[in-house]
Scaffold this active site. Structure first.
Site, short mmCIF file in Angstrom:
data_model
loop_
_atom_site.label_atom_id
_atom_site.label_comp_id
_atom_site.label_asym_id
_atom_site.label_seq_id
_atom_site.Cartn_x
_atom_site.Cartn_y
_atom_site.Cartn_z
N PHE A 149 -16.71 21.57 -49.91
CA PHE A 149 -16.95 21.44 -51.76
C PHE A 149 -17.45 22.52 -51.96
CE2 PHE A 149 -21.12 19.82 -49.91
CZ PHE A 149 -21.78 20.33 -50.88
N LYS A 173 -5.91 20.98 -47.46
CA LYS A 173 -6.53 19.72 -47.50
C LYS A 173 -8.08 19.95 -48.26
CE LYS A 173 -9.34 16.85 -46.43
NZ LYS A 173 -10.38 16.52 -47.44
N GLU A 176 -12.40 16.27 -51.38
CA GLU A 176 -12.16 15.65 -52.61
C GLU A 176 -13.25 15.26 -53.75
OE1 GLU A 176 -13.69 13.07 -49.02
OE2 GLU A 176 -12.68 14.99 -49.46
N ARG A 177 -14.25 16.40 -53.31
CA ARG A 177 -15.15 16.21 -54.45
C ARG A 177 -14.99 17.23 -55.63
NH1 ARG A 177 -20.78 16.75 -50.60
NH2 ARG A 177 -20.31 14.89 -49.02
N CYS A 281 -23.17 27.93 -46.84
CA CYS A 281 -23.60 28.13 -45.28
C CYS A 281 -24.07 29.28 -45.00
CB CYS A 281 -22.19 27.97 -44.61
SG CYS A 281 -21.01 29.01 -44.84
N GLU A 383 -29.71 21.04 -41.22
CA GLU A 383 -29.35 21.69 -42.23
C GLU A 383 -29.46 20.81 -43.44
OE1 GLU A 383 -25.53 24.41 -43.65
OE2 GLU A 383 -25.18 22.67 -42.72
#
Length: 500
Positions: A149, A173, A176-177, A281, A383
């Site tokens: 996301f 793919k 979905e957020r 990240c 994290e």
């Protein structure tokens, strides 16, 4: 309620599963759309479209494929504002940051425009008597990307740009957020001249991921997300005979030596730790000052700098960062702050009670600063992925070097110093995949390569640059002999060929 649909075979396709995921506006906390979650049969429909397109696309010469990438780049630049606003509305990052998200993806598209050169093989004339040896790079077939996301434009382009330019067809793919930008990118790829089926977008959750892992016609998977899921996809993908690169979590450190320019370092740290609400990240959530004097002064300067940061809605041009992506993620970040305090960290600046007037239901977290963090603490080990900066003090250079080297994650690290010898020694010895020297977020340029070590990366080949070309292609080596006459015929069929 707006529905976000799949993009298969060049057209928008309504979901058939009856399952949907909520897409929020992080600034208000409201559900703004719902996204269809695919079944394995819907994923298969995308694969069959990609498979049908593959032969023709792979046979298209690399220069013509590059022209599609050039046109795609132009179209993305044309629609930059629309893409950035769409991205911010679903992710929450400020508009300027969203434009950066798109631009860093475009830099890989620019690299992919040079695919005719990148695909050139090797050739040896006269490797033996009358024998030439040459290699060629060929596409894998139908390949896929599963993206996170936090960079819904950049990371998809990192993956499909090189893969498609190399002659593969692609199943994306996305998260979905925030799924709208990936669909828009697929539409622009069709507008740029790619045949239908070359780039398909299938939304989904674990059902779709498992369908990708298990589908026999998908030959490679690229993934970015959490380390646990990265390990799951790598293990199961390779077990199903696929080529897999899977990039996971991070806990990037910033080492501050006593000779560092603290004024510049503090500016760099606040941007790297709190920018994009820490949802990167390659964010820098741990700072390691060396020596008590350095630590005390750095802390004092950070305490003075943090109140100057403005947290606001995504469309606020003066805001430094916006909300996190969902309420669930907000609660996760707040939970980690609670854990850090319970473990004995000193809460210097507390962002837990932050509320933005007029947007009280938005998913906002204020900038948080923790001191006296210890390597044994779980909040240091894991994290957090939010606007939280932890100070972990070191007495010596060697102690500071050991911290990122021994951590479970090895994505990125930075050192702040004016001592070239110390920086060179650190870069050579630290057990981390990407190193910044006075650069807080050391994401390499597109013609180099991106990838972390340890639990930050599973697989042997990194993303983009020539490593990306190698991942998305297979090498075929040809050894050819053209005898000049029957006199050269030898009865050597039962002897292994040697170059004598």
């Amino acid at each position: 309620m707006r529905d976000i649909r799949h993009f298969i075979d060049g057209v928008s396709v309504e979901g058939k599963s009856g399952r949907f995921g909520d897409v929020f506006n992080p600034n208000t906390g409201e559900v703004q759309a719902r996204v269809a979650l695919a079944t394995p049969s819907e994923l298969d429909a995308a694969v069959q479209s990609a498979q049908a397109a593959f032969e023709g696309w792979a046979a298209t010469n690399p220069q013509r494929r590059a022209r599609v990438m050039f046109e795609f780049k132009r179209l993305v630049e044309r629609d930059m504002n629309e893409l950035a606003e769409m991205l911010s509305s679903e992710h929450g990052k400020v508009i300027a940051d969203s434009k950066g998200d798109v631009q860093r993806g475009l830099e890989v598209i620019e690299f992919a425009c040079g695919i005719p050169h990148a695909l050139k093989g090797e050739y040896t004339i006269g490797a033996g008597p009358g024998i030439d040896v040459y290699s060629m790079r060929q596409p894998l077939g139908v390949v896929s990307g599963i993206t996170p996301f936090n960079f819904p434009a950049m990371i998809p382009m990192w993956m499909f740009g090189t893969a498609i330019a190399a002659g593969n067809t692609f199943i994306l793919k996305p998260s979905e957020r925030d799924p709208s930008v990936p669909v828009k990118l697929a539409e622009l790829m069709m507008e740029a001249g790619a045949p239908k089926g070359v780039l398909n977008v299938v939304h989904g959750d674990k059902v779709a991921v498992d369908a990708i892992i298990q589908h026999p016609q998908i030959h490679a998977i690229s993934f970015v997300g959490s380390s646990d899921i990265a390990h799951y996809i790598y293990s199961n993908g390779t077990a199903n005979g696929k080529r897999v690169q899977a990039f996971g979590g991070a806990k990037n450190h910033g080492i501050v030596l006593p000779d560092a320019d603290l004024g510049q370092t503090v500016k760099d740290l606040t941007g790297a730790a709190y920018g994009s609400a820490g949802e990167r990240c390659m964010a820098l959530p741990v700072v390691v000052p060396v020596g008590k004097k350095t630590a005390d002064e750095l802390r004092e300067r950070l305490v003075a700098e943090i109140p100057t940061l403005k947290v606001g809605v995504s469309t606020d041009a003066e805001a430094h960062y916006g909300p996190v992506v969902t309420e669930a993620h907000k609660q996760r970040v707040l939970g980690w702050i609670d854990t850090a305090v319970q473990e004995g960290s000193e809460l210097v600046v507390d962002g837990r009670g932050f509320s933005l007037q007029g947007h009280e239901k938005g998913f906002f977290v204020g900038p948080t600063l923790l001191d006296q963090v210890k390597p044994t603490m779980k909040s240091y080990h894991e994290e957090i992925f939010g606007p939280v900066l932890q100070i972990l003090r070191a007495e010596t250079f060697e102690e500071a070097l050991a911290l990122p080297s021994q951590h479970q994650y090895g994505n990125g690290v930075a050192i702040f110093t004016q001592n070239g010898r110390a920086a060179r020694d650190f870069a050579a010895r630290v057990n981390v995949g990407m190193v910044g020297i006075n650069v807080p977020i050391p994401v390499p340029v597109a013609y180099h390569t991106f990838g972390g070590w340890k639990r930050s990366g599973f697989g042997d080949i990194n993303q983009h640059g020539m490593e990306g070309v190698r991942f998305w292609t297979k090498t075929k080596t040809v050894t050819a002999r053209w005898p000049e006459s029957a006199l050269e015929h030898q009865d050597s069929s039962f002897v292994i060929p040697t170059m004598r």
